[in-house]
Design an enzyme around this catalytic site. Sequence first.
Site, short mmCIF file in Angstrom:
data_model
loop_
_atom_site.label_atom_id
_atom_site.label_comp_id
_atom_site.label_asym_id
_atom_site.label_seq_id
_atom_site.Cartn_x
_atom_site.Cartn_y
_atom_site.Cartn_z
N HIS A 14 -25.60 -16.21 11.05
CA HIS A 14 -25.91 -15.14 12.04
C HIS A 14 -27.02 -14.09 11.29
O HIS A 14 -26.80 -13.65 10.26
CB HIS A 14 -24.58 -14.02 12.37
CG HIS A 14 -25.06 -13.11 13.17
ND1 HIS A 14 -25.27 -13.39 14.56
CD2 HIS A 14 -25.24 -11.66 13.28
CE1 HIS A 14 -25.38 -12.40 15.59
NE2 HIS A 14 -25.48 -11.34 14.65
N GLN A 19 -35.00 -7.63 10.97
CA GLN A 19 -34.40 -6.33 10.54
C GLN A 19 -34.41 -6.17 8.97
O GLN A 19 -34.05 -5.17 8.43
CB GLN A 19 -32.49 -6.39 10.85
CG GLN A 19 -32.83 -6.39 12.40
CD GLN A 19 -31.57 -6.22 13.18
OE1 GLN A 19 -30.49 -6.20 12.30
NE2 GLN A 19 -31.04 -6.50 14.31
N ARG A 35 -29.48 1.82 15.41
CA ARG A 35 -30.05 1.11 16.52
C ARG A 35 -31.35 1.33 16.95
O ARG A 35 -32.31 0.55 17.37
CB ARG A 35 -29.00 0.94 17.76
CG ARG A 35 -29.40 -0.04 18.74
CD ARG A 35 -28.09 -0.31 19.69
NE ARG A 35 -28.43 -1.30 20.61
CZ ARG A 35 -28.93 -0.69 21.80
NH1 ARG A 35 -28.87 0.37 22.12
NH2 ARG A 35 -29.17 -1.56 22.75
N HIS A 200 -18.81 -10.59 14.28
CA HIS A 200 -18.12 -9.31 13.86
C HIS A 200 -16.45 -9.50 14.18
O HIS A 200 -15.86 -9.61 13.31
CB HIS A 200 -18.94 -8.01 14.61
CG HIS A 200 -20.12 -8.04 14.05
ND1 HIS A 200 -20.54 -8.04 12.96
CD2 HIS A 200 -21.42 -7.84 15.11
CE1 HIS A 200 -22.08 -7.89 12.95
NE2 HIS A 200 -22.41 -7.85 14.32
N ASP A 251 -26.99 -11.45 8.86
CA ASP A 251 -27.15 -10.55 10.13
C ASP A 251 -28.30 -9.64 9.82
O ASP A 251 -29.69 -10.15 10.03
CB ASP A 251 -25.94 -9.76 10.07
CG ASP A 251 -25.73 -8.90 11.24
OD1 ASP A 251 -26.76 -8.70 11.93
OD2 ASP A 251 -24.70 -8.27 11.53
ZN LIG Z 1 -26.33 -9.54 15.10
#
Ligand SMILES: [Zn+2]
Length: 337
Positions: A14, A19, A35, A200, A251
Amino acid sequence: MPDTLTLPGFVNAHSHTFQRALRGRAGGGDFWAWRELMLAEAERQTPESVRASYAQTYGELRAAGYTAVGEFHYLGLDEARAAADAADAAGIGLVLLYAAYARGGLPRMRQESAAAYLRGLESLRADGLRVGLAPHSVRACPRDWLEELGRYAAAEGLPLHVHADEQPREIEECLAEHGCRPIELLERAGCLGSHVTVVHATHADGTELDRLAASGTTVCACPTTEADLADGFLPAARVEHRGIALCIGSDSNVRIDPFEELRELEGIARRQTGRRGVFSTERLLGFGSAEGARSLGLDAWPEIEVDLEHASLRGVARADVLDALVSSCGADVVSAS
Ligand SMILES: [Zn+2]
């Protein structure tokens, strides 16, 4: 010849690779404040920026021992193809987990219908990309989208990845809209099973964990990101107690170190139980490699070499090396390839 140990490569199940750009400039507030910054960074992306920055970050993943990555991608089709170019350039295996987004987010993330989404996915498959379905979340996809995507993934034998139970607010909104929790909704919509990975599951309750176990669904834990975003932490000991399959993801790429992700999982379980060795070293290394590959539908992925002469391993008996890797090492023990 340097003394090395060959291991299965790590599999990063993932990643939202763009990011990585948020390191060091997204502190303060909560997940929802982060976010907003993340969405602004997403909005800036172009195929050219993705090609360049993903090649760099995929190179970092490769150097850290990840030899395959599942890119959970919601930046658009041209950017998906650019991510594939970047993976080729960096020499890392890629599974493009193309995200379905019906509502919320940015306009560039959304498709007008589930059918339009599937057309996009099929165009990536036609280009020769290895793909998986990725209904973003129960927040972003209504039930009828989940049902259609669940049917398609099962019929085509493709992996399906979906975020669930990352934040308490998502659960409250799901209860208000559907009268059930996110993982219960996924089950009702046909989106659990051995080809499905729930990313998650941080706030999953006992009933939801039971459903994951009964359906053979995998959980992808992303401990360094979950800590960084103040998500909470996986109920790791309860997951292990039920025998739920686990894999790992970098992530947000706030950290790129598979050993650290695995050590965090065991650390969480120790803090929760007051016991050591809740997960065996063999299990942890499996979460980091074979379970991630299975989650992504990969049969083969490259091996890595660990430098046994690295300072972190100096004086460690050969029989103790695997335990020392998980308890005491960082990704710099991986030899360049
Ligand atoms: Zn994610």
